[in-house]
Design an enzyme around this catalytic site. Sequence first.
Site, PDB file in Angstrom:
ATOM      1  N   ASP A 196      -1.150  -7.004  31.107  1.00 41.31           N
ATOM      2  CA  ASP A 196      -0.424  -7.708  30.051  1.00 41.31           C
ATOM      3  C   ASP A 196      -1.098  -9.064  29.856  1.00 41.31           C
ATOM      4  OD1 ASP A 196       1.862  -9.037  28.517  1.00 41.31           O
ATOM      5  OD2 ASP A 196       2.822  -7.145  29.044  1.00 41.31           O
ATOM      6  N   ASP A 226      -5.986  -8.880  27.337  1.00 34.94           N
ATOM      7  CA  ASP A 226      -5.669  -8.514  25.964  1.00 34.94           C
ATOM      8  C   ASP A 226      -6.074  -7.047  25.825  1.00 34.94           C
ATOM      9  OD1 ASP A 226      -5.668  -7.974  23.243  1.00 34.94           O
ATOM     10  OD2 ASP A 226      -6.740  -9.783  22.667  1.00 34.94           O
ATOM     11  N   TYR A 232       3.533  -1.720  11.738  1.00 34.65           N
ATOM     12  CA  TYR A 232       4.011  -1.190  13.020  1.00 34.65           C
ATOM     13  C   TYR A 232       4.269   0.311  12.914  1.00 34.65           C
ATOM     14  CZ  TYR A 232       7.123  -0.446  17.034  1.00 34.65           C
ATOM     15  OH  TYR A 232       7.707   0.027  18.182  1.00 34.65           O
ATOM     16  N   LYS A 289       2.365   3.433  14.833  1.00 33.22           N
ATOM     17  CA  LYS A 289       3.036   4.371  15.727  1.00 33.22           C
ATOM     18  C   LYS A 289       2.836   5.817  15.265  1.00 33.22           C
ATOM     19  CE  LYS A 289       4.565   1.407  18.716  1.00 33.22           C
ATOM     20  NZ  LYS A 289       4.085   1.429  20.110  1.00 33.22           N
TER      21      LYS A 289
END
Length: 253
Positions: free
Chosen positions: A36, A62, A154, A158
């Site tokens: 993370d 990253d 987003y 996905k």
Amino acid sequence: MKLRDRVAIVTGGASGIGAASARLFAAEGARLALVDQDEVGLGQVAADIEAAGGSAIIIPADVSSDAEARAGVDRVIEKWGRVDVLLTAAGLSSGGTVDTIEEAAWDRTFAVNVKGTYLWIHYAIKSMIENRSGVIVTIGSQLAQSSPGKNAAYIASKGAIASFTKTMAVDHAAQGIRVNALMPGVIDTPMPARSLKRYADPEAMKTFWKHRHPMGRIGKPEEVARAALFLASDDSSFVTGTLLFVDGGWTAH
């Protein structure tokens, strides 16, 4: 223990679904590498795992960086010799419709959600291919199938992850590698908490989310973690290429 002595990498491991899954994987015997950008969060999750008798290392990175992904996987291989499980839980939600979202926000959303998923799989799967064994769990979203709108980048990202998961499952099944996606509903994690700030009436939106699930509530990260454990363990030994919805009935409504 369902993951005894297995080596697991969890991206997005500092909070939310990633952190809950990492803690559960460790409780089930896995050795964890937590990835993370949030070093403080990583340290807390690793400390929790070790306090409970588990083993964890942290890899501040990253996920969209090729060099950092390669170095991160190399570090895991150097320490433990292999990768058995990879959960790609790192994610970013930017909001906006296609006419309002700027190129930089679109690119960053895809860089974290799609490229980050690709990069960590690209490097981790090499160990799995060599050992002819491994499990990859990606994180999609119920929104890829049933969208309320206003989150174009987003939701598109996905949908890409869902398709990517299926084709990887076909490509690598003969090598003993299973690849599945979790498709969560709205889960009580920092991401939706940040998303609520984009709305003029956050409480009204939160109420909408609750009632959009037929179960009448927002999910808990631990509930998604249990589904992740199912896919990561031998309990799902004949499951690959599946999109497992953990969405309180959202997509059934």
